[in-house]
Design a protein around this motif. Structure first.
Motif, mmCIF file in Angstrom:
data_model
loop_
_atom_site.group_PDB
_atom_site.id
_atom_site.type_symbol
_atom_site.label_atom_id
_atom_site.label_comp_id
_atom_site.label_asym_id
_atom_site.label_seq_id
_atom_site.Cartn_x
_atom_site.Cartn_y
_atom_site.Cartn_z
ATOM 1 N N GLY A 248 0.803 -1.214 0.000
ATOM 2 C CA GLY A 248 0.000 0.000 0.000
ATOM 3 C C GLY A 248 0.834 1.262 0.000
ATOM 4 N N THR A 249 1.991 1.243 0.688
ATOM 5 C CA THR A 249 2.830 2.429 0.737
ATOM 6 C C THR A 249 3.335 2.813 -0.648
ATOM 7 O OG1 THR A 249 3.509 1.879 2.985
ATOM 8 C CG2 THR A 249 4.903 3.406 1.774
ATOM 9 N N TYR A 250 3.731 1.824 -1.437
ATOM 10 C CA TYR A 250 4.258 2.119 -2.771
ATOM 11 C C TYR A 250 3.140 2.542 -3.728
ATOM 12 C CZ TYR A 250 8.045 -0.455 -0.606
ATOM 13 O OH TYR A 250 8.998 -0.882 0.272
ATOM 14 N N LEU A 251 1.957 1.945 -3.576
ATOM 15 C CA LEU A 251 0.827 2.388 -4.397
ATOM 16 C C LEU A 251 0.421 3.811 -4.040
ATOM 17 C CD1 LEU A 251 -1.419 -0.811 -4.374
ATOM 18 C CD2 LEU A 251 0.067 -0.008 -6.203
ATOM 19 N N ALA A 252 0.417 4.114 -2.740
ATOM 20 C CA ALA A 252 0.042 5.457 -2.314
ATOM 21 C C ALA A 252 1.085 6.490 -2.729
ATOM 22 C CB ALA A 252 -0.144 5.492 -0.798
ATOM 23 N N GLY A 253 2.357 6.099 -2.791
ATOM 24 C CA GLY A 253 3.399 7.047 -3.160
ATOM 25 C C GLY A 253 3.464 7.364 -4.641
ATOM 26 N N ALA A 254 2.739 6.608 -5.471
ATOM 27 C CA ALA A 254 2.799 6.858 -6.924
ATOM 28 C C ALA A 254 2.174 8.204 -7.278
ATOM 29 C CB ALA A 254 2.090 5.723 -7.671
ATOM 30 N N LEU A 255 1.032 8.547 -6.660
ATOM 31 C CA LEU A 255 0.365 9.813 -6.975
ATOM 32 C C LEU A 255 1.191 11.020 -6.543
ATOM 33 C CD1 LEU A 255 -2.132 11.233 -8.088
ATOM 34 C CD2 LEU A 255 -3.211 10.986 -5.848
ATOM 35 N N PRO A 256 1.748 11.084 -5.328
ATOM 36 C CA PRO A 256 2.614 12.216 -4.978
ATOM 37 C C PRO A 256 3.857 12.306 -5.856
ATOM 38 C CG PRO A 256 1.974 11.034 -3.012
ATOM 39 C CD PRO A 256 1.484 10.233 -4.159
ATOM 40 N N MET A 257 4.403 11.167 -6.250
ATOM 41 C CA MET A 257 5.561 11.213 -7.146
ATOM 42 C C MET A 257 5.190 11.826 -8.489
ATOM 43 S SD MET A 257 7.376 7.522 -6.482
ATOM 44 C CE MET A 257 8.282 7.727 -8.015
ATOM 45 N N LEU A 258 4.025 11.487 -9.010
ATOM 46 C CA LEU A 258 3.589 12.037 -10.293
ATOM 47 C C LEU A 258 3.386 13.544 -10.210
ATOM 48 C CD1 LEU A 258 2.684 11.537 -13.203
ATOM 49 C CD2 LEU A 258 0.380 11.101 -12.334
ATOM 50 N N ILE A 259 2.760 14.008 -9.131
ATOM 51 C CA ILE A 259 2.532 15.448 -8.984
ATOM 52 C C ILE A 259 3.844 16.176 -8.702
ATOM 53 C CG2 ILE A 259 1.352 17.178 -7.568
ATOM 54 C CD1 ILE A 259 -0.924 15.236 -7.257
ATOM 55 N N ALA A 260 4.732 15.565 -7.912
ATOM 56 C CA ALA A 260 6.035 16.194 -7.671
ATOM 57 C C ALA A 260 6.867 16.252 -8.943
ATOM 58 C CB ALA A 260 6.787 15.413 -6.584
ATOM 59 N N PHE A 261 6.684 15.289 -9.835
ATOM 60 C CA PHE A 261 7.422 15.295 -11.102
ATOM 61 C C PHE A 261 7.040 16.498 -11.965
ATOM 62 C CE2 PHE A 261 8.179 14.039 -15.505
ATOM 63 C CZ PHE A 261 9.485 13.572 -15.438
ATOM 64 N N THR A 262 5.773 16.935 -11.887
ATOM 65 C CA THR A 262 5.357 18.111 -12.655
ATOM 66 C C THR A 262 6.005 19.385 -12.127
ATOM 67 O OG1 THR A 262 3.408 18.422 -11.245
ATOM 68 C CG2 THR A 262 3.148 17.036 -13.196
ATOM 69 N N VAL A 263 6.410 19.385 -10.842
ATOM 70 C CA VAL A 263 7.101 20.549 -10.280
ATOM 71 C C VAL A 263 8.584 20.500 -10.602
ATOM 72 C CG1 VAL A 263 7.608 21.814 -8.156
ATOM 73 C CG2 VAL A 263 5.394 20.695 -8.437
ATOM 74 N N ASP A 264 9.209 19.354 -10.306
ATOM 75 C CA ASP A 264 10.643 19.165 -10.567
ATOM 76 C C ASP A 264 10.901 17.658 -10.564
ATOM 77 O OD1 ASP A 264 13.399 19.078 -10.684
ATOM 78 O OD2 ASP A 264 13.682 20.762 -9.329
ATOM 79 N N PRO A 265 11.535 17.119 -11.611
ATOM 80 C CA PRO A 265 11.804 15.672 -11.629
ATOM 81 C C PRO A 265 12.602 15.196 -10.431
ATOM 82 C CG PRO A 265 12.117 16.605 -13.807
ATOM 83 C CD PRO A 265 11.917 17.764 -12.876
ATOM 84 N N TRP A 266 13.500 16.035 -9.898
ATOM 85 C CA TRP A 266 14.281 15.630 -8.739
ATOM 86 C C TRP A 266 13.400 15.489 -7.495
ATOM 87 C CZ3 TRP A 266 18.869 13.573 -9.187
ATOM 88 C CH2 TRP A 266 19.663 13.901 -10.288
#
Length: 383
Positions: A248-266
């Motif tokens: 569940g932690t990795y599934l839940a972290g996919a959405l924040p990673m996607l939104i953070a990628f739109t701000v800065d890939p790092w």
């Protein structure tokens, strides 16, 4: 013809007809039975809170209503936060779509030596047949989505209604169940009921506490990185990571990673590193302390129970699998007789390698002596 044969044939046909009727009724009512099962586990989960309120003089019906109202407010707040986040992201994507398209066209012109323009691409897309078919299928699918949402709301209302009755009339339900059992069996049923309440409520409360800690930790990270919609993302990560075990932690972290990628890939990389590190901290430090007295089951057993529950009942089975297995484990632990384990190193995974080698050498020497070889020829073996 024997006189018993017609009666046997009639009895066999009657039993077959009853079996077919029962099978048809079960398949027709399986959805309702699953909803009742989920409502029963939800009632067990809120039973400790309702019981405490009732012990202080409050009516059980009012106490159950207050608990359900708190759950409803929390759920609506989560849906509103998540919906506002998704709506905001969709609006931003629509507004920035021309910029994304221009950058993609410029990249294609530079690397493939083409002379594309945004106007030509837009005209070709708008005039294409697949877009017209997609719009038609989407318009037809709106009715299906609406029917699905209405069906889901009806199921949710059914679950809450049955769960309210189970929780508000818990003592009456237990009395009705015990009234058809002999006194010896009543004690066993009440003990099993108490174990189920403790394990289910403990599972819900421990997961809720871990969800709160996880949400706060990820909220701090999102605020430091400047990721938009940090509160909604923190609630999303906290709930999904705790109520979907192991992955569940990795599934839940996919959405924040996607939104953070739109701000800065790092930023997406930092979110991934934090998710992995926090998962290890939760597995080895936080979770053993919080669940040792409530739902103390092995992670492999939890993961296997979720897979089995999903195969049997789908999403509902995945949700109730862990408290059901914890209840069964506690019930078996209360009735299965256990013995003291012998003090042997092999129990702890340590083998007596030196003693095993000496035993093999002695066995080899005795075998050579029994074969008639002289003692002088075993010098190498004695070494």
């Amino acid at each position: 013809m024997p006189r018993w044969l017609p009666r046997a044939l009639v009895l066999a046909l009657a039993l077959y007809a009853c079996f077919q009727l029962g099978s048809w009724a079960f398949h027709q009512l399986v959805g309702l039975l699953v909803n009742i099962l989920l409502a029963f586990f939800l009632a067990l989960a809120i039973e400790p809170a309702v019981g405490r309120m009732a012990a202080r003089g409050m009516r059980r019906g009012l106490a159950t209503f207050i608990v359900f109202f708190a759950v409803l407010v929390t759920g609506v707040g989560f849906v509103v936060l998540l919906g506002s986040m998704l709506a905001g992201q969709i609006v931003d994507m629509v507004e920035n779509f021309p910029k994304y398209l221009d950058s993609l066209i410029n990249w294609a012109n530079q690397h493939f030596h083409t002379e594309l323009s945004r106007v030509e691409v837009q005209d070709s897309v708008l005039r294409s047949g697949w877009l017209r078919k997609y719009v038609q299928n989407s318009a037809a699918g709106v009715l299906d989505v609406s029917a699905t949402l209405l069906g889901g709301l009806f199921k949710l209302l059914t679950i809450f209604l049955f769960s309210f009755y189970f929780a508000a009339d818990g003592p009456r339900l237990r009395r009705s169940l015990c009234s058809v059992l002999p006194p010896a069996k009543q004690t066993e049923v009440l003990r099993a009921w108490e174990i189920a309440v403790d394990k289910t409520g403990g599972y819900l409360y421990s997961r809720g506490l871990m969800a709160l800690i996880s949400g706060v930790a990820h909220f701090v990270l999102f605020e430091i990185l400047g990721v938009p919609y940090a509160p909604a993302l923190a609630v999303w990560v906290g709930l999904v990571s705790q109520f979907i075990p192991t992955i569940g932690t990795y599934l839940a972290g996919a959405l924040p990673m996607l939104i953070a990628f739109t701000v800065d890939p790092w930023y997406a990389l930092w979110v991934l590193i934090f998710v992995v590190v926090y998962q290890q901290f939760e597995n080895y430090v936080l979770q053993p302390k919080l669940t040792s007295k409530t739902v103390d089951i092995h992670p492999a057993v939890a993961f296997g129970s979720v897979i089995a529950g999903t195969a049997l009942l789908g999403a509902v089975g995945a949700l109730i699998a862990i408290p059901a297995v914890a209840t069964l484990q506690a019930f078996l632990g209360a009735y299965v007789k256990r013995y003291d384990v012998t003090d042997d190193p092999r129990v702890h995974g340590h083998r007596r390698y030196g003693e095993a080698v000496v035993a093999r050498l002695q066995k080899a020497l005795h075998h050579k002596k029994d074969a008639g070889e002289p003692d002088g020829t075993t010098g190498g073996g004695q070494k």
